[in-house]
Design an enzyme around this catalytic site. Sequence first.
Site, PDB file in Angstrom:
ATOM      1  N   LYS A 288      34.351  23.549  61.415  1.00 23.47           N
ATOM      2  CA  LYS A 288      33.296  22.901  61.858  1.00 23.47           C
ATOM      3  C   LYS A 288      32.035  22.792  60.908  1.00 23.47           C
ATOM      4  CE  LYS A 288      29.088  23.575  64.342  1.00 23.47           C
ATOM      5  NZ  LYS A 288      28.442  22.588  63.669  1.00 23.47           N
TER       6      LYS A 288
ATOM      7  N   GLU B 184      27.875  35.336  55.783  1.00 27.17           N
ATOM      8  CA  GLU B 184      27.129  35.441  54.781  1.00 27.17           C
ATOM      9  C   GLU B 184      25.578  34.901  55.202  1.00 27.17           C
ATOM     10  OE1 GLU B 184      24.914  34.426  52.079  1.00 27.17           O
ATOM     11  OE2 GLU B 184      26.252  32.514  51.632  1.00 27.17           O
TER      12      GLU B 184
ATOM     13  N   CYS C 104      20.045  30.229  50.271  1.00 22.20           N
ATOM     14  CA  CYS C 104      20.082  31.504  50.693  1.00 22.20           C
ATOM     15  C   CYS C 104      19.592  32.484  49.549  1.00 22.20           C
ATOM     16  CB  CYS C 104      21.255  32.006  51.593  1.00 22.20           C
ATOM     17  SG  CYS C 104      22.713  31.742  50.797  1.00 22.20           S
TER      18      CYS C 104
ATOM     19  N   GLU D 187      12.713  35.290  56.246  1.00 19.78           N
ATOM     20  CA  GLU D 187      13.390  34.160  55.552  1.00 19.78           C
ATOM     21  C   GLU D 187      12.644  32.947  56.111  1.00 19.78           C
ATOM     22  OE1 GLU D 187      17.161  32.897  56.216  1.00 19.78           O
ATOM     23  OE2 GLU D 187      17.387  32.733  54.271  1.00 19.78           O
TER      24      GLU D 187
HETATM   25  C1  UN1 Z   1      23.408  29.219  49.779  1.00 21.87           C
HETATM   26  O1  UN1 Z   1      22.489  28.967  49.844  1.00 21.87           O
HETATM   27  O2  UN1 Z   1      24.180  29.692  50.811  1.00 21.87           O
HETATM   28  O3  UN1 Z   1      23.760  30.657  43.650  1.00 21.87           O
HETATM   29  C2  UN1 Z   1      24.569  29.457  48.552  1.00 21.87           C
HETATM   30  C3  UN1 Z   1      23.322  29.922  44.411  1.00 21.87           C
HETATM   31  C4  UN1 Z   1      24.181  28.768  45.021  1.00 21.87           C
HETATM   32  C5  UN1 Z   1      24.843  29.296  46.407  1.00 21.87           C
HETATM   33  C6  UN1 Z   1      23.755  29.040  47.444  1.00 21.87           C
HETATM   34  N1  UN1 Z   1      25.286  28.412  43.966  1.00 21.87           N
HETATM   35  O4  UN1 Z   1      22.332  29.730  44.422  1.00 21.87           O
END
Ligand code: UN1
Length: 525
Positions: free
Chosen positions: A205, A280, A314, A415
Amino acid sequence: MVVSLVFTNVTLTNGCMIEFVRVFHDEVKRMSQKYRNFIDGEWVDAMSGETFENRNPANWNEVIGTFPKSGKEDVDAAVKGAREAFDAWRLTPAPARGDILRRVGDIMSARKDELAKNMTREMGKVLDETKGDVQEGIDTAYYAATEGRRMFGHTVPSELPNKFNMSIRVPMGVAGIITPWNFPMAIPTWKIFPALVCGNCVVFKPASDTPLTATTFIEILLEAGVPPKVVNIVHGTGVGVGTPLINHPGIDLISFTGSSGVGKTISKAASDSLKRVSLELGGKNAQIVMNDADLELALEGVLWGAFGTTGQRCTATSRLILHEKVFDKFMDMLVSAAKNLKLGDGLKPETQVGPMINQDQVETVQGYVKIGREEGAKLALGGHPYKEGECANGWFHEPTIFTEVTPEMRIAKEEIFGPALSVLRIGSFDEAIKVLNNTRYGLSSSIYTADVNQAFRAMRDIEAGITYINGPTMGAEAHMPFGGVKETGNGHREGGWEVYEFYTETKTVFVDYSGKLQRAQIDNY
Ligand code: UN1
């Protein structure tokens, strides 16, 4: 579908006519770009017949396509198909499953530019970044391909004579994969490739903001030879598709990337059936700049970390923890550089900062601008949505920098997921670490320093899953574990060798070749 237009007694002026032709053209284009779910080996509409639109965040008038707005009945069909496919797939040798993923990597490489362009159209980040996103998927494919030839177990001595002990890794069943919009290719590959190479089937999804990349990804998997039914894609909302997927008794494990709030809900929902869940989640990543740092290098790092991907990662740098001895100088450098960042459509080569994903995200950032002001922080730059020139029809937001931020403010702890940076002043290394750790998240972190002793202390004392020394907070590599501590996750890692543990069960096997009953713990002492 038939388009019928009926006009009675209507006289159109020239301007109206042009507008009408444009709207008509858009409508035809919209209807012609209709995409489907892939369920139980077939491309199908949602059973309800409902659809939703996918639009370009840099130009909200551009419709990328329509996608099925699915529900529980579609999820049921997808899980049924995946379960039927499981037996044959688990018995396909792992190196053969890996070979299919190598072909997936080859096709993605050949189609990299086209995939990146479509990704920029549907989620906004600049073309260099969407190419990087596809490349991360390609790297993950080649890593997964070779993992099909490893998947190590252990052999260990038995405590009894003429007995052989080993542990092997076996697939679990059907994986429910729920992914965000900010890495529409890389994150699905992080989850789906290891799931497949380990012998699991998949119900996927994708985020409803990036259904096109996800659909193309499934097309590529099928073209490379993943058997139909082994992979299924069900488009729709979190409530419509995500919730039934999580609650489905035919799903053995869930892998989710998204907010900590949703992650907690998933964790609770999955606890009734004891499903394995990998989460995550959010981050409030910080970059420390010590007084002995290379300031030019630290500047490049924070600009990329805070405003790359428009702050929508993230791993984005959401806090800058700046030593008082270099504070004024570095702030001058930072504000004058950030002021010149060029906002625009990510397809244009001169663009440095693309749009935000949608209006809600712009409003979230605006909400934090208000909160920051009320808390007493000062805006050193930005603070507003951006609607100038070519950005008039998109969801743009100015790069925003808050100064005079204190550790207890919400803008220092929560965040934001946008181009907003909170700057905190510190006077020592110990204070920097304390301020950095003062958040419920723990994904990525960074320190710029020339002092090797400080660097090693930072590696030890920062509470985060990832620490960069003299590099920004972003930059995951496909073969390294990725994930965070505290409320950023639940202890699992994506990427590298660790993710393969998540997608398999350990089976412990004893072979007794003594020809007699041997009772462990009884007959050996
Ligand atoms: C995310 O934003 O969920 O290392 C992952 C990094 C990216 C991964 C981000 N390659 O910033």
